[in-house]
Every structure is written in C-alpha cells, then in structure tokens.
Write a protein that holds these residues in place. Structure first.
Motif, PDB file in Angstrom:
ATOM      1  N   PHE A  38       0.843  -1.204   0.000  1.00 31.54           N
ATOM      2  CA  PHE A  38       0.000   0.000   0.000  1.00 31.54           C
ATOM      3  C   PHE A  38       0.875   1.249   0.000  1.00 31.54           C
ATOM      4  O   PHE A  38       0.677   2.174  -0.786  1.00 31.54           O
ATOM      5  CB  PHE A  38      -0.922   0.003   1.222  1.00 31.54           C
ATOM      6  CG  PHE A  38      -1.512   1.354   1.538  1.00 31.54           C
ATOM      7  CD1 PHE A  38      -2.570   1.858   0.797  1.00 31.54           C
ATOM      8  CD2 PHE A  38      -0.991   2.124   2.564  1.00 31.54           C
ATOM      9  CE1 PHE A  38      -3.109   3.106   1.076  1.00 31.54           C
ATOM     10  CE2 PHE A  38      -1.517   3.379   2.855  1.00 31.54           C
ATOM     11  CZ  PHE A  38      -2.585   3.867   2.103  1.00 31.54           C
ATOM     12  N   ARG A  39       1.851   1.264   0.881  1.00 40.13           N
ATOM     13  CA  ARG A  39       2.735   2.422   0.996  1.00 40.13           C
ATOM     14  C   ARG A  39       3.494   2.649  -0.314  1.00 40.13           C
ATOM     15  O   ARG A  39       3.608   3.773  -0.783  1.00 40.13           O
ATOM     16  CB  ARG A  39       3.690   2.222   2.171  1.00 40.13           C
ATOM     17  CG  ARG A  39       4.427   3.482   2.547  1.00 40.13           C
ATOM     18  CD  ARG A  39       5.287   3.269   3.748  1.00 40.13           C
ATOM     19  NE  ARG A  39       6.186   2.150   3.479  1.00 40.13           N
ATOM     20  CZ  ARG A  39       6.712   1.381   4.397  1.00 40.13           C
ATOM     21  NH1 ARG A  39       6.461   1.573   5.654  1.00 40.13           N
ATOM     22  NH2 ARG A  39       7.513   0.400   4.074  1.00 40.13           N
ATOM     23  N   ARG A  40       3.993   1.586  -0.925  1.00 40.92           N
ATOM     24  CA  ARG A  40       4.709   1.705  -2.200  1.00 40.92           C
ATOM     25  C   ARG A  40       3.802   2.309  -3.270  1.00 40.92           C
ATOM     26  O   ARG A  40       4.187   3.240  -3.977  1.00 40.92           O
ATOM     27  CB  ARG A  40       5.232   0.343  -2.653  1.00 40.92           C
ATOM     28  CG  ARG A  40       6.144   0.419  -3.887  1.00 40.92           C
ATOM     29  CD  ARG A  40       6.416  -0.949  -4.490  1.00 40.92           C
ATOM     30  NE  ARG A  40       5.236  -1.561  -5.068  1.00 40.92           N
ATOM     31  CZ  ARG A  40       4.669  -1.181  -6.217  1.00 40.92           C
ATOM     32  NH1 ARG A  40       5.141  -0.179  -6.896  1.00 40.92           N
ATOM     33  NH2 ARG A  40       3.605  -1.816  -6.677  1.00 40.92           N
ATOM     34  N   ARG A  41       2.572   1.801  -3.367  1.00 49.42           N
ATOM     35  CA  ARG A  41       1.626   2.312  -4.367  1.00 49.42           C
ATOM     36  C   ARG A  41       1.211   3.756  -4.059  1.00 49.42           C
ATOM     37  O   ARG A  41       1.048   4.562  -4.975  1.00 49.42           O
ATOM     38  CB  ARG A  41       0.385   1.421  -4.423  1.00 49.42           C
ATOM     39  CG  ARG A  41       0.651   0.040  -4.984  1.00 49.42           C
ATOM     40  CD  ARG A  41      -0.616  -0.769  -5.037  1.00 49.42           C
ATOM     41  NE  ARG A  41      -0.374  -2.145  -5.415  1.00 49.42           N
ATOM     42  CZ  ARG A  41      -1.334  -2.997  -5.739  1.00 49.42           C
ATOM     43  NH1 ARG A  41      -2.605  -2.621  -5.725  1.00 49.42           N
ATOM     44  NH2 ARG A  41      -1.031  -4.234  -6.074  1.00 49.42           N
ATOM     45  N   TYR A  42       1.032   4.053  -2.795  1.00 53.40           N
ATOM     46  CA  TYR A  42       0.647   5.409  -2.399  1.00 53.40           C
ATOM     47  C   TYR A  42       1.757   6.399  -2.728  1.00 53.40           C
ATOM     48  O   TYR A  42       1.511   7.485  -3.257  1.00 53.40           O
ATOM     49  CB  TYR A  42       0.304   5.429  -0.908  1.00 53.40           C
ATOM     50  CG  TYR A  42      -0.169   6.750  -0.362  1.00 53.40           C
ATOM     51  CD1 TYR A  42      -0.902   7.650  -1.120  1.00 53.40           C
ATOM     52  CD2 TYR A  42       0.118   7.101   0.942  1.00 53.40           C
ATOM     53  CE1 TYR A  42      -1.334   8.858  -0.591  1.00 53.40           C
ATOM     54  CE2 TYR A  42      -0.308   8.302   1.485  1.00 53.40           C
ATOM     55  CZ  TYR A  42      -1.038   9.176   0.708  1.00 53.40           C
ATOM     56  OH  TYR A  42      -1.454  10.368   1.229  1.00 53.40           O
TER      57      TYR A  42
END
Length: 119
Positions: A66-70
C-alpha cells in the motif's frame, strides 16, 4: 523540510503539541463536527485514491505494498497543488496529519508522514 510531521486519529482531542492540524482523509470522518476537529486544513487531495483504499482495506499485511503504491500516487501531478500546500504548512513548524483510521500506524497518514520526511 525542517518541520516535524506527526500523525494521529482525528477523534483524539487537539493538543498544543499538534501544531498545524491537517486532515488527510478523502472523506469527512463520521461523528466529528468541524468545530470539534480543530483543523487548520483539510487536504483530501493528498489522500490515497479510492481504488487504492479499497484494495488496501486496512489490511496490515498489505501495508508495505500500500505504501509503495501510495508513494507512486503522490508523484502524480494531480497531487502537486495539495502537496505544495502541505509543504508550506510544514515549513519550519510542527504539523500533525489527522485520519479517522483506527490502526493509525498502518494508515495513509502514517505513510504520508514518512513520505514527507524523505522529500
């Protein structure tokens, strides 16, 4: 950026240590009046996209992805104006990013605080 950026739940009472209080959720939190929130700004355009939020579904096992995509979303020009405003608020002052998420350490606000610390 010289400011310290923190994060917490919007349901917690404001404190002087919060500094500038910025809601970074796309949706207004249930049960919180604008007066009680004690906000300085609501920057919904820095929040994760609706598609990313639905995919993540606040599953801590998906947080790293999630953090990578965000972080990739934050590089999109659609976020530029809101991020510039947030950086301006944080220039030399304490900023607290607010979210309604129960697991605040696995939230968009926590990821955004980390991203701001890098930029």
């Amino acid at each position: 950026m010289t400011a310290r950026v923190g994060y917490r739940r919007i349901y917690e009472s404001p404190t002087p240590q919060d500094g500038t209080r910025v809601l970074v959720d796309r949706l207004w939190p249930r049960g919180v009046s604008k007066e009680k929130a004690g906000l300085d700004a609501w920057l919904r355009d820095v929040a994760p996209s609706a598609d990313l939020r639905r995919w993540y579904h606040h599953d801590p096992q998906r947080y790293d992805e999630f953090r990578r995509r965000y972080f990739a979303e934050l590089e999109d020009p659609d976020h530029e104006a809101a991020l510039e405003r947030l950086r301006g608020l944080a220039a030399g002052a304490r900023v607290t990013l607010l979210t309604a998420t129960k697991d605040v350490d696995h939230s968009g606000a926590a990821a955004l605080a980390q991203w701001l610390g890098r930029s």
